[in-house]
Write an enzyme that holds these catalytic residues in place. Structure first.
Site, short mmCIF file in Angstrom:
data_model
loop_
_atom_site.label_atom_id
_atom_site.label_comp_id
_atom_site.label_asym_id
_atom_site.label_seq_id
_atom_site.Cartn_x
_atom_site.Cartn_y
_atom_site.Cartn_z
N LYS A 191 18.45 99.21 5.63
CA LYS A 191 18.29 98.30 5.58
C LYS A 191 16.33 97.42 5.56
CE LYS A 191 20.12 94.29 4.05
NZ LYS A 191 20.99 94.74 3.12
N SER A 387 23.88 93.26 -1.39
CA SER A 387 23.68 93.06 -0.44
C SER A 387 24.85 92.22 -0.78
CB SER A 387 22.50 92.56 -0.06
OG SER A 387 22.60 92.76 2.03
#
Length: 591
Positions: A191, A387
């Site tokens: 991430k 995402s």
């Protein structure tokens, strides 16, 4: 004295009323003129050529706006879908003989350009011509031009054909020097949206995923150019490595272009194709003007059924949303209308989003679940569906992605600014009085407490677990397997299909065709959603601030450059983001 006060108050009230009325009339006039001008009559003559100018085309969907107070609707036909429909219509339009791509500069993504290239290929099969000219070609614009029958370039021009690269700025040291720090909590070792705030160098994991991602995108990119230009991939890679398109002669010798010419010579070539005399003018029509001319002809009013195409484009934020942002109000309203309208047989959700608010993503996910119980929901992924963008796609009945779609990034993060060091440096001390231990929550002027960090971490973990559970359920995968391929890692559409995150490689038209086949209909029209509702008060506020804001933005952009301005906007978004985010780690722009 009171009499004078009352008179003055009345006078001021009248002036304010007149000013507000003036601005209101002005706003309505602007809207009305925009609506009428967009459909202004521009007769398409025989023997015409469409000029494919895409400078004002940036989104898949131009958007439809509804002003509540006046029950007024305004639809913009400047989306990618309108361009594709227009090229399709031009195939059988006897007045259109060809398409010219002349000095085109656009902000379209690679999959958007690919959709146009595929439509132009079909256009050429009718025997009509496609030609392209540029003083200089960016890599993205050359990709679009490569489909042309003849590619021209200015004698002093060049093609920026050099491969792909992604630059990431790391700001850990900057935070130390300024005293302004970002408190970051994340789940997912990939991430990397927040990685630049945590360290000064790129992590091994981030470098790995970026390398794989860029190579996958380039492979698809160069494969399409190879097919369009009939040049071996090996040759094109050699051109990119050695910059062998850096001038017109090199580009010609390597067969990336067909002719070196000036613009007037390019026009002479078009005249020859149209069998015009040298002193005759070319009947040229801009693509957006052509779209507005044929709009009514494109609508199959008599069609028995409908396929609803709902566009979810932009970053995911709470609220109404707009043509550039995804909000749960407009998207969910469109989903509710689609499932309650008996004429609509299926829903295609077109996702082009890097993600955003995890909460909003989950609210939209729920509405899709409810819609699926009534009608099938098919997802078509655009340039990016990552995402939060993947979150709202994962529970569809079927998912289509382009080979170059950027997707995955199944991970979440929270990021909060902290000014403790700056406050200490300049002698600012924040004192708090509270009734309960956690009443003050988090103060940007104090270090984050272990208790607060623990609370936020717990929220991050709950949302991540929910995210991978949604994916596992929607994709019918084992949750442990989802966790292995998640961790915030980004994939291309081709890679995602191999992993089971998407079902098919295809474009929006493929998704619509599949949806129609699924519900067994051949007689249907495509209805576009959502419709964005706005109020006059919002318009009034925007109108008052619009000119100052625009001037300021233009000045900043001119001073620091377009790329730096985009970075500034990105940082500003991250700073203002509320709540836990499910967001793509970075923006990839292919120019």
């Amino acid at each position: 004295m009171n009499f004078i006060k009352n008179v003055l108050a009345t006078f001021v009230g009248i002036i304010l009323f007149c000013m507000m009325s003036f601005f209101l009339i002005l706003i309505i006039g602007v809207i009305a003129s925009a609506g009428s001008s967009s459909y202004a009559s521009k007769t398409i003559k025989n023997n015409s050529v469409i000029k494919l100018d895409l400078a004002d085309v940036s989104n898949d969907y131009g958007g439809s706006v509804f002003i509540k107070e006046f029950e007024y609707n305004e639809t913009n036909n400047d989306g990618l879908i309108n361009v594709l429909q227009a090229i399709e219509y031009a195939k059988s339009d006897d007045k259109i003989k060809g398409i010219s791509i002349e000095n085109n500069y656009s902000s379209l993504g690679l999959t958007q350009r690919k959709a146009i290239v595929e439509q132009l290929e079909n256009f050429k099969k009718t025997g009509k011509f496609v030609v392209a000219y540029a003083d200089n070609y960016s890599q993205g614009e050359y990709y679009l031009a490569s489909v042309a029958d003849t590619v021209y370039m200015n004698p002093m021009g060049s093609i920026d054909f050099k491969g792909l690269a992604s630059e990431v700025l790391y700001m850990k040291d900057l935070q130390e020097k300024t005293g302004i720090q970002m408190e970051v909590i994340r789940h997912g070792k990939y991430k990397s949206a927040v990685e630049p705030f945590l360290q000064q160098n790129m992590s091994v994991e981030n470098r790995e995923q970026l390398t794989v991602l860029l190579n996958s995108i380039w492979e698809s990119f160069v494969g399409d150019v190879s097919k369009n230009r009939n040049i071996p991939v090996e040759t094109l890679n050699n051109v990119a490595t050695n910059l062998n398109a850096r001038n017109a002669n090199l580009a010609l010798s390597n067969k990336l272009i067909d002719k070196i010419a000036y613009l007037d010579q390019y026009h002479s070539g078009i005249k020859k194709a149209l069998q015009l005399k040298a002193d005759e003018d070319i009947n040229e029509v801009e693509i957006l003007d052509y779209i507005n001319q044929i709009d009514l002809k494109l609508k199959k009013i008599s069609a028995k059924d409908q396929i609803a195409v709902i566009f979810a484009q932009g970053e995911i934020q709470s609220g109404e949303g707009s043509v550039n942002t995804i909000g749960e109000k407009s998207i969910n309203r469109a989903l509710k209308e689609a499932r309650s309208n008996d004429k609509i047989k299926a829903v295609v959700l077109r996702v082009n989003s890097p993600g955003g608010s995890a909460l909003t993503s989950d609210i939209i996910w729920r509405e899709i679940e409810l819609t699926k119980k009534v009608k099938p929901v098919i997802v078509s992924m655009g340039d990016v569906a990552a995402s939060g963008g993947y979150y709202i796609a994962c529970n569809a009945n079927k998912i289509f992605a382009e080979p170059n779609t950027i997707t995955g990034s199944i991970g979440v993060f929270g990021m909060i600014p902290n000014f403790k060091k700056v406050a200490d440096k300049y002698g600012v001390n924040a004192e708090t009085v509270k009734t309960h231990e956690n009443a003050n929550g988090y103060s940007v002027f104090e270090d984050m407490t272990p208790k607060y960090r623990e609370t936020v971490t717990e929220s991050i973990e709950i949302i991540y677990d929910t995210f991978i559970s949604r994916v596992a359920e929607g994709r019918k995968m084992d949750k442990t397997k989802v966790d292995e391929i998640a961790q915030g890692r980004v994939w291309t559409g081709t890679m995602a299909k191999q992993l089971g995150l998407v079902d098919e490689l295809g474009n929006l038209d493929d998704a619509i065709t599949y949806a129609a086949k699924l519900v067994k209909t051949n007689d249907y029209k495509v209805s576009l959603y959502p419709e964005y509702e706005i109020e006059v008060a919002d318009m009034f506020r925007k109108f008052l601030g619009m000119s100052v804001s625009t001037v300021g933005q233009d000045a900043i952009k001119k001073e620091i450059g377009t790329e730096n301005y985009q970075l500034l906007q990105r940082m500003n978004y991250l700073k203002q983001s509320q709540g836990v985010q499910a967001m793509l780690p970075y923006h990839l722009n292919i120019n």
